[in-house]
Design a protein around this motif. Structure first.
Motif, PDB file in Angstrom:
ATOM      1  N   PRO A  32       0.798  -1.231   0.000  1.00 12.06           N
ATOM      2  CA  PRO A  32       0.000   0.000   0.000  1.00 12.06           C
ATOM      3  C   PRO A  32       0.825   1.272   0.000  1.00 12.06           C
ATOM      4  O   PRO A  32       0.401   2.298  -0.553  1.00 12.06           O
ATOM      5  CB  PRO A  32      -0.840  -0.117   1.277  1.00 12.06           C
ATOM      6  N   GLU A  33       2.017   1.222   0.593  1.00  7.52           N
ATOM      7  CA  GLU A  33       2.851   2.425   0.665  1.00  7.52           C
ATOM      8  C   GLU A  33       3.296   2.904  -0.706  1.00  7.52           C
ATOM      9  O   GLU A  33       3.624   4.082  -0.878  1.00  7.52           O
ATOM     10  CB  GLU A  33       4.081   2.169   1.546  1.00  7.52           C
ATOM     11  N   ALA A  34       3.326   2.010  -1.682  1.00  7.14           N
ATOM     12  CA  ALA A  34       3.815   2.368  -3.017  1.00  7.14           C
ATOM     13  C   ALA A  34       2.806   3.175  -3.815  1.00  7.14           C
ATOM     14  O   ALA A  34       3.161   3.782  -4.832  1.00  7.14           O
ATOM     15  CB  ALA A  34       4.184   1.104  -3.793  1.00  7.14           C
ATOM     16  N   LEU A  35       1.555   3.194  -3.379  1.00  7.29           N
ATOM     17  CA  LEU A  35       0.522   3.869  -4.152  1.00  7.29           C
ATOM     18  C   LEU A  35       0.453   5.346  -3.798  1.00  7.29           C
ATOM     19  O   LEU A  35       0.207   5.715  -2.652  1.00  7.29           O
ATOM     20  CB  LEU A  35      -0.845   3.215  -3.912  1.00  7.29           C
ATOM     21  N   THR A  36       0.704   6.179  -4.799  1.00  4.06           N
ATOM     22  CA  THR A  36       0.516   7.621  -4.662  1.00  4.06           C
ATOM     23  C   THR A  36      -0.263   8.111  -5.877  1.00  4.06           C
ATOM     24  O   THR A  36      -0.155   7.534  -6.966  1.00  4.06           O
ATOM     25  CB  THR A  36       1.853   8.381  -4.590  1.00  4.06           C
ATOM     26  N   ILE A  37      -1.032   9.159  -5.677  1.00  8.46           N
ATOM     27  CA  ILE A  37      -1.788   9.744  -6.788  1.00  8.46           C
ATOM     28  C   ILE A  37      -0.848  10.168  -7.901  1.00  8.46           C
ATOM     29  O   ILE A  37      -1.112   9.941  -9.088  1.00  8.46           O
ATOM     30  CB  ILE A  37      -2.630  10.942  -6.307  1.00  8.46           C
ATOM     31  N   ARG A  38       0.263  10.772  -7.532  1.00  3.46           N
ATOM     32  CA  ARG A  38       1.202  11.284  -8.534  1.00  3.46           C
ATOM     33  C   ARG A  38       1.749  10.159  -9.413  1.00  3.46           C
ATOM     34  O   ARG A  38       1.788  10.272 -10.639  1.00  3.46           O
ATOM     35  CB  ARG A  38       2.356  12.028  -7.853  1.00  3.46           C
ATOM     36  N   GLU A  39       2.163   9.050  -8.786  1.00  7.45           N
ATOM     37  CA  GLU A  39       2.759   7.962  -9.571  1.00  7.45           C
ATOM     38  C   GLU A  39       1.707   7.217 -10.379  1.00  7.45           C
ATOM     39  O   GLU A  39       1.958   6.823 -11.528  1.00  7.45           O
ATOM     40  CB  GLU A  39       3.507   6.994  -8.657  1.00  7.45           C
ATOM     41  N   VAL A  40       0.522   7.040  -9.817  1.00  9.51           N
ATOM     42  CA  VAL A  40      -0.547   6.366 -10.554  1.00  9.51           C
ATOM     43  C   VAL A  40      -0.920   7.159 -11.805  1.00  9.51           C
ATOM     44  O   VAL A  40      -1.060   6.596 -12.898  1.00  9.51           O
ATOM     45  CB  VAL A  40      -1.779   6.160  -9.645  1.00  9.51           C
ATOM     46  N   THR A  41      -1.076   8.465 -11.656  1.00  5.66           N
ATOM     47  CA  THR A  41      -1.456   9.284 -12.810  1.00  5.66           C
ATOM     48  C   THR A  41      -0.313   9.390 -13.821  1.00  5.66           C
ATOM     49  O   THR A  41      -0.560   9.451 -15.028  1.00  5.66           O
ATOM     50  CB  THR A  41      -1.913  10.682 -12.368  1.00  5.66           C
ATOM     51  N   ARG A  42       0.910   9.385 -13.335  1.00  7.03           N
ATOM     52  CA  ARG A  42       2.048   9.405 -14.266  1.00  7.03           C
ATOM     53  C   ARG A  42       2.020   8.162 -15.142  1.00  7.03           C
ATOM     54  O   ARG A  42       2.204   8.250 -16.364  1.00  7.03           O
ATOM     55  CB  ARG A  42       3.372   9.474 -13.489  1.00  7.03           C
ATOM     56  N   ARG A  43       1.751   7.026 -14.533  1.00  4.18           N
ATOM     57  CA  ARG A  43       1.704   5.781 -15.296  1.00  4.18           C
ATOM     58  C   ARG A  43       0.527   5.755 -16.256  1.00  4.18           C
ATOM     59  O   ARG A  43       0.597   5.126 -17.311  1.00  4.18           O
ATOM     60  CB  ARG A  43       1.652   4.581 -14.355  1.00  4.18           C
ATOM     61  N   ALA A  44      -0.556   6.403 -15.869  1.00  4.91           N
ATOM     62  CA  ALA A  44      -1.733   6.453 -16.742  1.00  4.91           C
ATOM     63  C   ALA A  44      -1.591   7.524 -17.819  1.00  4.91           C
ATOM     64  O   ALA A  44      -2.415   7.590 -18.737  1.00  4.91           O
ATOM     65  CB  ALA A  44      -2.990   6.708 -15.916  1.00  4.91           C
ATOM     66  N   GLY A  45      -0.564   8.378 -17.700  1.00  5.26           N
ATOM     67  CA  GLY A  45      -0.326   9.396 -18.705  1.00  5.26           C
ATOM     68  C   GLY A  45      -1.228  10.608 -18.596  1.00  5.26           C
ATOM     69  O   GLY A  45      -1.525  11.258 -19.603  1.00  5.26           O
ATOM     70  N   VAL A  46      -1.680  10.915 -17.363  1.00  3.89           N
ATOM     71  CA  VAL A  46      -2.537  12.083 -17.151  1.00  3.89           C
ATOM     72  C   VAL A  46      -1.986  12.900 -15.995  1.00  3.89           C
ATOM     73  O   VAL A  46      -1.089  12.462 -15.270  1.00  3.89           O
ATOM     74  CB  VAL A  46      -3.998  11.673 -16.855  1.00  3.89           C
ATOM     75  N   SER A  47      -2.534  14.096 -15.798  1.00  2.00           N
ATOM     76  CA  SER A  47      -2.099  14.943 -14.696  1.00  2.00           C
ATOM     77  C   SER A  47      -2.699  14.435 -13.387  1.00  2.00           C
ATOM     78  O   SER A  47      -3.768  13.795 -13.392  1.00  2.00           O
ATOM     79  CB  SER A  47      -2.545  16.384 -14.924  1.00  2.00           C
ATOM     80  N   PRO A  48      -2.055  14.721 -12.253  1.00  2.00           N
ATOM     81  CA  PRO A  48      -2.595  14.288 -10.962  1.00  2.00           C
ATOM     82  C   PRO A  48      -4.033  14.744 -10.725  1.00  2.00           C
ATOM     83  O   PRO A  48      -4.834  14.002 -10.144  1.00  2.00           O
ATOM     84  CB  PRO A  48      -1.633  14.902  -9.952  1.00  2.00           C
ATOM     85  N   ASN A  49      -4.372  15.939 -11.189  1.00  5.81           N
ATOM     86  CA  ASN A  49      -5.730  16.446 -10.974  1.00  5.81           C
ATOM     87  C   ASN A  49      -6.792  15.569 -11.644  1.00  5.81           C
ATOM     88  O   ASN A  49      -7.939  15.524 -11.188  1.00  5.81           O
ATOM     89  CB  ASN A  49      -5.863  17.878 -11.485  1.00  5.81           C
ATOM     90  N   ALA A  50      -6.414  14.868 -12.714  1.00  4.32           N
ATOM     91  CA  ALA A  50      -7.384  14.034 -13.435  1.00  4.32           C
ATOM     92  C   ALA A  50      -7.922  12.907 -12.547  1.00  4.32           C
ATOM     93  O   ALA A  50      -9.065  12.479 -12.716  1.00  4.32           O
ATOM     94  CB  ALA A  50      -6.745  13.454 -14.690  1.00  4.32           C
ATOM     95  N   ALA A  51      -7.102  12.445 -11.598  1.00  2.00           N
ATOM     96  CA  ALA A  51      -7.528  11.350 -10.732  1.00  2.00           C
ATOM     97  C   ALA A  51      -8.721  11.741  -9.869  1.00  2.00           C
ATOM     98  O   ALA A  51      -9.568  10.903  -9.549  1.00  2.00           O
ATOM     99  CB  ALA A  51      -6.377  10.892  -9.845  1.00  2.00           C
ATOM    100  N   TYR A  52      -8.789  13.021  -9.510  1.00  2.44           N
ATOM    101  CA  TYR A  52      -9.826  13.461  -8.573  1.00  2.44           C
ATOM    102  C   TYR A  52     -11.207  13.547  -9.224  1.00  2.44           C
ATOM    103  O   TYR A  52     -12.198  13.772  -8.532  1.00  2.44           O
ATOM    104  CB  TYR A  52      -9.419  14.782  -7.942  1.00  2.44           C
ATOM    105  N   ARG A  53     -11.275  13.335 -10.516  1.00  2.00           N
ATOM    106  CA  ARG A  53     -12.590  13.235 -11.155  1.00  2.00           C
ATOM    107  C   ARG A  53     -13.220  11.869 -10.891  1.00  2.00           C
ATOM    108  O   ARG A  53     -14.417  11.678 -11.096  1.00  2.00           O
ATOM    109  CB  ARG A  53     -12.465  13.483 -12.668  1.00  2.00           C
ATOM    110  N   HIS A  54     -12.389  10.924 -10.460  1.00  2.00           N
ATOM    111  CA  HIS A  54     -12.866   9.563 -10.226  1.00  2.00           C
ATOM    112  C   HIS A  54     -12.726   9.120  -8.771  1.00  2.00           C
ATOM    113  O   HIS A  54     -13.477   8.250  -8.316  1.00  2.00           O
ATOM    114  CB  HIS A  54     -12.111   8.583 -11.126  1.00  2.00           C
TER     115      HIS A  54
END
Length: 200
Positions: free
Chosen positions: A28-50
């Motif tokens: 669980p420690e490896a999960l960050t919004i920044r790294e998840v969105t980087r891998r998905a190819g979107v900005s961190p703010n995009a995650a907060y729509r979901h």
């Protein structure tokens, strides 16, 4: 690892997929919004729509892991023998599948029940998929006459405690470092004791 890159598809699913990739080895420690969105190819703010926050995303990842766990637990055993024997085999497969998933995927196992968070809003029925698999196996024991109805109430909790406790002992406790073959033998013995105790 390349970016997931959802390409105008399902961003929510892409974020969960990226979260699964991160937590598989890092927990669980490896999960960050920044790294998840980087891998998905979107900005961190995009995650907060979901997802409202990191915990909401982690909850969705945990649910995806629990569904994979349940699938492992429900892998069919060879259906031979009486209805009672088949019901016992089903319960045994559920218990062993749980332990095997934990041993095979320790990072995901650490995420599956992170912090005891309530996943009922994600599952709809308020029951974690691995627990549902166990409950249904126990119910089948009653239907087959392998477990008395008056012994059924609450039986999922000692069953779950046994397999979850064994997994924790193997991953982080005194059984850590035990050869896999020996762990498998001990896991079989643990599950067999539980099933035999219920079937008395």
């Amino acid at each position: 690892m390349t970016k997931t890159g959802y390409h105008h598809g399902d961003l929510r699913a892409a974020l969960i997929e990226a979260g699964l990739a991160l937590t598989r080895s890092g927990g669980p420690e490896a999960l960050t919004i920044r790294e998840v969105t980087r891998r998905a190819g979107v900005s961190p703010n995009a995650a907060y729509r979901h997802f409202a926050d990191r915990e909401a995303l982690l909850g969705a990842v945990a649910l995806a892991i629990q569904e994979m766990m349940a699938a492992r637990m429900l892998e069919p055993a060879r259906q031979r023998g009486s209805a009672q024997a088949q019901a016992r085999k089903r319960l045994r497969a559920v218990g062993l599948g749980y332990i095997e998933f934990a041993l095979d995927e320790p990072g995901w196992f650490s995420v599956a029940f992170f912090g005891g968070s309530d996943l009922s809003t994600l599952t709809g029925d308020g029951m974690a998929p691995p627990l549902r698999a166990l409950v249904e196996a126990l119910d089948s024991m009653v239907e087959a006459g392998a477990l008395q109805p008056d012994q059924r109430a609450g039986a999922e909790w000692p069953c779950w405690s046994a397999v979850h406790g064994f997994a924790e002992l193997a991953l982080r406790g005194p059984l850590h470092g035990t050869p896999r073959q020996d762990l498998q033998a001990l896991a079989h013995s643990t599950v067999d004791c539980v099933v035999a105790g219920l079937a008395q």
